[in-house]
Design a protein around this motif. Structure first.
Motif, PDB file in Angstrom:
ATOM      1  N   GLN A  44       0.843  -1.196   0.000  1.00 28.19           N
ATOM      2  CA  GLN A  44       0.000   0.000   0.000  1.00 28.19           C
ATOM      3  C   GLN A  44       0.881   1.251   0.000  1.00 28.19           C
ATOM      4  OE1 GLN A  44      -3.445  -0.192  -0.129  1.00 28.19           O
ATOM      5  NE2 GLN A  44      -2.979  -2.357  -0.439  1.00 28.19           N
ATOM      6  N   PRO A  45       0.291   2.418  -0.295  1.00 30.97           N
ATOM      7  CA  PRO A  45       1.072   3.663  -0.254  1.00 30.97           C
ATOM      8  C   PRO A  45       1.738   3.863   1.106  1.00 30.97           C
ATOM      9  CG  PRO A  45      -1.071   4.056  -1.232  1.00 30.97           C
ATOM     10  CD  PRO A  45      -1.102   2.654  -0.687  1.00 30.97           C
ATOM     11  N   MET A  46       2.874   4.536   1.102  1.00 33.98           N
ATOM     12  CA  MET A  46       3.601   4.761   2.347  1.00 33.98           C
ATOM     13  C   MET A  46       3.740   6.245   2.645  1.00 33.98           C
ATOM     14  SD  MET A  46       7.576   3.941   1.453  1.00 33.98           S
ATOM     15  CE  MET A  46       7.169   2.469   0.556  1.00 33.98           C
ATOM     16  N   ILE A  47       4.127   6.519   3.858  1.00 34.62           N
ATOM     17  CA  ILE A  47       4.367   7.877   4.326  1.00 34.62           C
ATOM     18  C   ILE A  47       5.841   7.990   4.694  1.00 34.62           C
ATOM     19  CG2 ILE A  47       3.869   9.543   6.156  1.00 34.62           C
ATOM     20  CD1 ILE A  47       1.082   8.315   6.344  1.00 34.62           C
ATOM     21  N   LEU A  48       6.483   9.051   4.231  1.00 37.14           N
ATOM     22  CA  LEU A  48       7.877   9.346   4.581  1.00 37.14           C
ATOM     23  C   LEU A  48       7.892  10.566   5.485  1.00 37.14           C
ATOM     24  CD1 LEU A  48       9.585   9.021   1.088  1.00 37.14           C
ATOM     25  CD2 LEU A  48       9.560   7.328   2.919  1.00 37.14           C
ATOM     26  N   SER A  49       8.554  10.451   6.632  1.00 34.57           N
ATOM     27  CA  SER A  49       8.648  11.565   7.576  1.00 34.57           C
ATOM     28  C   SER A  49      10.095  11.726   8.030  1.00 34.57           C
ATOM     29  CB  SER A  49       7.781  11.308   8.804  1.00 34.57           C
ATOM     30  OG  SER A  49       6.437  11.187   8.447  1.00 34.57           O
ATOM     31  N   LYS A  50      10.616  12.931   7.854  1.00 36.97           N
ATOM     32  CA  LYS A  50      11.968  13.240   8.322  1.00 36.97           C
ATOM     33  C   LYS A  50      11.885  13.706   9.772  1.00 36.97           C
ATOM     34  CE  LYS A  50      15.777  16.397   7.583  1.00 36.97           C
ATOM     35  NZ  LYS A  50      16.279  17.543   6.844  1.00 36.97           N
ATOM     36  N   PHE A  51      12.816  13.232  10.601  1.00 36.83           N
ATOM     37  CA  PHE A  51      12.871  13.697  11.979  1.00 36.83           C
ATOM     38  C   PHE A  51      14.316  13.744  12.437  1.00 36.83           C
ATOM     39  CE2 PHE A  51      12.637   9.123  12.318  1.00 36.83           C
ATOM     40  CZ  PHE A  51      13.419   8.790  13.413  1.00 36.83           C
ATOM     41  N   THR A  52      14.556  14.447  13.517  1.00 37.46           N
ATOM     42  CA  THR A  52      15.897  14.589  14.080  1.00 37.46           C
ATOM     43  C   THR A  52      15.908  14.016  15.489  1.00 37.46           C
ATOM     44  OG1 THR A  52      16.218  16.585  12.792  1.00 37.46           O
ATOM     45  CG2 THR A  52      17.735  16.236  14.602  1.00 37.46           C
ATOM     46  N   ALA A  57      19.829  13.420  11.530  1.00 38.50           N
ATOM     47  CA  ALA A  57      18.617  13.308  10.716  1.00 38.50           C
ATOM     48  C   ALA A  57      18.302  11.837  10.443  1.00 38.50           C
ATOM     49  CB  ALA A  57      18.785  14.051   9.407  1.00 38.50           C
ATOM     50  N   HIS A  58      16.998  11.528  10.441  1.00 40.25           N
ATOM     51  CA  HIS A  58      16.500  10.176  10.162  1.00 40.25           C
ATOM     52  C   HIS A  58      15.256  10.308   9.309  1.00 40.25           C
ATOM     53  CE1 HIS A  58      19.038   8.571  13.418  1.00 40.25           C
ATOM     54  NE2 HIS A  58      18.668   9.655  14.094  1.00 40.25           N
ATOM     55  N   VAL A  59      14.859   9.179   8.670  1.00 42.23           N
ATOM     56  CA  VAL A  59      13.618   9.131   7.907  1.00 42.23           C
ATOM     57  C   VAL A  59      12.822   7.939   8.392  1.00 42.23           C
ATOM     58  CG1 VAL A  59      12.565   8.835   5.640  1.00 42.23           C
ATOM     59  CG2 VAL A  59      14.631  10.228   5.884  1.00 42.23           C
ATOM     60  N   PHE A  60      11.548   8.167   8.715  1.00 41.99           N
ATOM     61  CA  PHE A  60      10.614   7.115   9.093  1.00 41.99           C
ATOM     62  C   PHE A  60       9.743   6.832   7.881  1.00 41.99           C
ATOM     63  CE2 PHE A  60       6.504   5.698  10.757  1.00 41.99           C
ATOM     64  CZ  PHE A  60       6.915   4.589  11.472  1.00 41.99           C
ATOM     65  N   ALA A  61       9.709   5.570   7.448  1.00 39.36           N
ATOM     66  CA  ALA A  61       8.878   5.156   6.313  1.00 39.36           C
ATOM     67  C   ALA A  61       7.864   4.136   6.826  1.00 39.36           C
ATOM     68  CB  ALA A  61       9.742   4.549   5.219  1.00 39.36           C
ATOM     69  N   ALA A  62       6.574   4.412   6.598  1.00 37.84           N
ATOM     70  CA  ALA A  62       5.522   3.519   7.092  1.00 37.84           C
ATOM     71  C   ALA A  62       4.611   3.091   5.946  1.00 37.84           C
ATOM     72  CB  ALA A  62       4.709   4.211   8.176  1.00 37.84           C
ATOM     73  N   SER A  63       4.328   1.810   5.902  1.00 34.93           N
ATOM     74  CA  SER A  63       3.390   1.241   4.938  1.00 34.93           C
ATOM     75  C   SER A  63       2.531   0.214   5.681  1.00 34.93           C
ATOM     76  CB  SER A  63       4.145   0.612   3.757  1.00 34.93           C
ATOM     77  OG  SER A  63       3.239   0.195   2.757  1.00 34.93           O
ATOM     78  N   ASP A  64       1.990  -0.768   4.984  1.00 30.95           N
ATOM     79  CA  ASP A  64       1.076  -1.706   5.615  1.00 30.95           C
ATOM     80  C   ASP A  64       1.757  -2.920   6.249  1.00 30.95           C
ATOM     81  OD1 ASP A  64       1.697  -2.599   2.996  1.00 30.95           O
ATOM     82  OD2 ASP A  64      -0.053  -3.910   2.978  1.00 30.95           O
ATOM     83  N   ARG A  65       3.065  -3.029   6.154  1.00 26.36           N
ATOM     84  CA  ARG A  65       3.759  -4.170   6.778  1.00 26.36           C
ATOM     85  C   ARG A  65       4.653  -3.721   7.894  1.00 26.36           C
ATOM     86  NH1 ARG A  65       5.545  -7.772   1.643  1.00 26.36           N
ATOM     87  NH2 ARG A  65       3.488  -8.084   0.829  1.00 26.36           N
TER      88      ARG A  65
END
Length: 65
Positions: A44-52, A57-65
Motif C-alpha cells: 500500500q502507499p507509504m508515508i515518509l517523515s523526516k525527523f531529528t 537526521a533520520h527518515v521514518f517510512a511507514a506502509s502496511d507491513r
C-alpha cells in the motif's frame, strides 16, 4: 517525494503507491542521480517523515507491513 541529507550525503526518496521506495544519491554539483535502490515496504502507499534525534537526521517510512 522527500529530499534529505543523511550523514552528509544528499538523497532523493520516492515512495510509490504500490509500497515500493526508490532511493537515489544526488550529486549536488551536477544535480545527477546515482546509486538507485528499490525497497519493498508493503503493498500500500507509504508515508515518509523526516525527523531529528540527538542532532542526527533520520527518515521514518511507514506502509502496511
Amino acid at each position: 517525494v522527500l529530499f534529505v541529507t543523511l550523514e552528509g550525503v544528499d538523497y532523493l526518496l520516492c515512495a510509490l503507491g504500490d509500497g515500493y521506495l526508490f532511493s537515489f544519491c544526488i550529486d549536488s554539483a551536477t544535480a545527477g542521480l546515482s546509486d538507485k535502490k528499490k525497497i519493498s515496504l508493503g503493498t500500500q502507499p507509504m508515508i515518509l517523515s523526516k525527523f531529528t534525534s540527538k542532532s542526527s537526521a533520520h527518515v521514518f517510512a511507514a506502509s502496511d507491513r
